[in-house]
Design a protein around this motif. Structure first.
Motif, short mmCIF file in Angstrom:
data_model
loop_
_atom_site.label_atom_id
_atom_site.label_comp_id
_atom_site.label_asym_id
_atom_site.label_seq_id
_atom_site.Cartn_x
_atom_site.Cartn_y
_atom_site.Cartn_z
N ILE A 240 61.64 47.63 20.07
CA ILE A 240 60.48 48.01 20.66
C ILE A 240 60.05 49.64 19.93
O ILE A 240 58.74 49.86 19.99
N ARG A 241 60.99 50.12 19.65
CA ARG A 241 60.40 51.55 18.87
C ARG A 241 59.88 51.35 17.53
O ARG A 241 58.93 51.99 17.14
N VAL B 182 61.78 40.48 27.26
CA VAL B 182 62.38 39.88 28.50
C VAL B 182 63.20 38.84 28.06
O VAL B 182 62.75 37.67 27.35
N ILE B 183 64.57 38.97 28.36
CA ILE B 183 65.52 37.94 28.02
C ILE B 183 65.95 37.16 28.89
O ILE B 183 66.69 37.83 29.89
N THR B 184 65.87 35.74 28.97
CA THR B 184 66.15 35.04 30.15
C THR B 184 67.48 34.59 29.71
O THR B 184 67.99 34.32 28.61
N ARG B 185 68.44 34.25 31.01
CA ARG B 185 69.89 33.86 30.47
C ARG B 185 70.20 32.81 31.68
O ARG B 185 71.08 32.61 32.32
N GLY B 186 69.21 31.59 31.72
CA GLY B 186 69.56 30.42 32.61
C GLY B 186 69.78 30.97 34.13
O GLY B 186 68.46 31.48 34.47
N SER B 187 70.37 30.59 34.65
CA SER B 187 70.77 30.86 36.24
C SER B 187 71.18 32.55 36.38
O SER B 187 71.18 32.84 37.55
N LEU B 188 71.38 33.14 35.39
CA LEU B 188 71.94 34.52 35.47
C LEU B 188 70.89 35.54 35.36
O LEU B 188 69.39 35.24 35.05
N PRO B 189 70.96 36.67 35.82
CA PRO B 189 69.88 37.73 35.79
C PRO B 189 69.15 37.88 34.66
O PRO B 189 69.84 37.84 33.61
N VAL B 190 67.77 38.07 34.72
CA VAL B 190 66.93 38.51 33.48
C VAL B 190 67.33 39.84 32.88
O VAL B 190 67.37 40.58 33.68
N TRP B 191 67.36 39.93 31.62
CA TRP B 191 67.54 41.24 31.14
C TRP B 191 66.23 41.82 30.51
O TRP B 191 65.44 40.91 29.79
N VAL B 192 65.71 42.76 31.00
CA VAL B 192 64.28 43.18 30.81
C VAL B 192 64.37 44.68 29.96
O VAL B 192 65.13 45.60 30.48
N ILE B 193 63.89 44.94 28.90
CA ILE B 193 63.74 46.05 28.01
C ILE B 193 62.36 46.58 27.83
O ILE B 193 61.62 45.91 27.20
N GLU B 194 62.18 47.53 28.58
CA GLU B 194 60.60 47.97 28.72
C GLU B 194 60.64 49.61 28.09
O GLU B 194 61.22 50.40 29.01
N GLY B 195 59.89 49.86 27.08
CA GLY B 195 60.31 51.18 26.79
C GLY B 195 61.62 51.54 26.47
O GLY B 195 62.31 50.84 25.49
N SER B 196 61.95 52.63 26.89
CA SER B 196 63.56 53.03 26.88
C SER B 196 64.11 52.84 27.57
O SER B 196 65.44 52.92 28.07
N SER B 197 63.96 51.72 28.73
CA SER B 197 64.48 51.55 29.92
C SER B 197 65.09 50.12 29.82
O SER B 197 64.32 49.12 29.39
#
Length: 318
Positions: free
Chosen positions: A235-236, A243-258
């Motif tokens: 991102i830098r 946005v990283i999907t993981r099947g039935s597990l929570p989605v990981w989102v990296i937006e800016g520094s968050s």
């Protein structure tokens, strides 16, 4: 009819055969009365769900061989707008085996035949024609979505070129791709990349155990810091959101520094084939409606879950 605002590109069309069994066993004859055939592939699925969400979408692909007209007819039956370049290669078949006894979904995937010489140039010319047409008629930034792997015979330059042209013409760019295609496209500034966790790791953290990353949630948590750190580094460098999907597990989102997670509601799936593509469509539709990324990911989750409730792949209603 309104002009399309979404151009959905996939260079690997599929005829998807879905077979549902009360149960099935290896090394046995397995019979079923329920089977269906659909036009599929990631681009078709994304365009179909966008259409069902009330968006005007155009799917661009390559087609050839004995089943070309069948593929076109199936797209027309679903109300999809389709443009294609002649590839003179057979469309691949993929197979979904659904076992109702344990709700398992098994995918059998044919590798695509190489497209014939001249296909890439013809497809690039068609892409240029359609993307310029959409850019001219759009009253707000349109969206280019590129999904999936490309068939053999295309060069490594074709997808980065599409991303570059999309950005030059003011498109929002969403990429659901991996490997060299993703790495070579980032320099042109896509807005969102949406790999699944395995795709992200094999592209950027190849030392991670591929088997464990798919099946072991505790292992995923163990490597989470490495994944997030790599995502923030990208991102830098390139300014995208990830946005990283993981099947039935929570989605990981990296937006800016968050970094944050979007949970999924537990469901009993019928057929998960195409759920990732339904997610992409929901995400893209919400961003088009000018909703923030967190809300757009939540809409993607909703559409992915709806798709899993139907036996037909790549739909949120039938």
């Amino acid at each position: 009819m309104n002009e399309p605002r979404f151009l959905c590109v996939c260079l690997n069309p599929t005829l998807q055969k879905t077979l549902q069994f009360s149960s099935w066993q290896r090394d046995q004859v397995n019979r079923t009365r329920y089977h269906r055939l659909d036009a599929s592939g990631k681009g078709v699925n994304v365009a179909r769900v966008l259409t069902q969400l009330g968006k005007q979408a155009l799917h661009l692909t390559q087609l050839g061989g004995n089943f070309r007209e069948l593929f076109i007819n199936l797209c027309e039956k679903d109300g999809l707008s389709l443009v294609w370049a002649e590839s003179s290669s057979e469309i691949r078949f993929c197979y979904t085996l659904i076992d109702q006894s344990d709700c398992s979904v098994t995918e059998l995937v044919e590798e695509a035949e190489p497209v014939h010489p001249g296909t890439e140039q013809a497809l690039q010319e068609l892409f240029e024609k359609e993307i310029q047409k959409i850019a001219i008629t759009a009253f707000k930034p349109p969206t280019l979505i590129i999904s999936g792997t490309k068939a053999a015979g295309f060069s490594d330059a074709i997808i980065p070129h599409m991303v570059s042209r999309g950005k030059e013409l003011g498109f929002r760019i969403i990429l659901d791709i991996k490997g060299k295609d993703l790495q070579n496209s980032l320099a042109y500034g896509p807005d969102v990349i949406k790999p699944n966790l395995l795709e992200f790791c094999t592209t950027y953290i190849p030392e991670i155990d591929e088997r464990k990353i798919q099946i072991d949630e505790s292992y995923q948590r163990l490597v989470q810091d490495d994944v997030v750190a790599q995502a923030k580094s990208l991102i830098r460098q390139f300014g995208c959101s990830i946005v990283i999907t993981r099947g039935s597990l929570p989605v990981w989102v990296i937006e800016g520094s968050s970094f944050y997670e979007i949970p999924l509601e537990p469901i009993v799936p019928v057929n998960t084939t195409g759920s990732g593509d339904a997610f992409t469509a929901g995400l893209a539709a919400a961003l088009d409606d000018q909703r923030p990324l967190k809300e757009a990911v939540t809409e993607g989750v909703r559409c992915g879950a709806l798709n899993a409730g139907f036996i037909k792949p790549g739909v949120i209603q039938v």
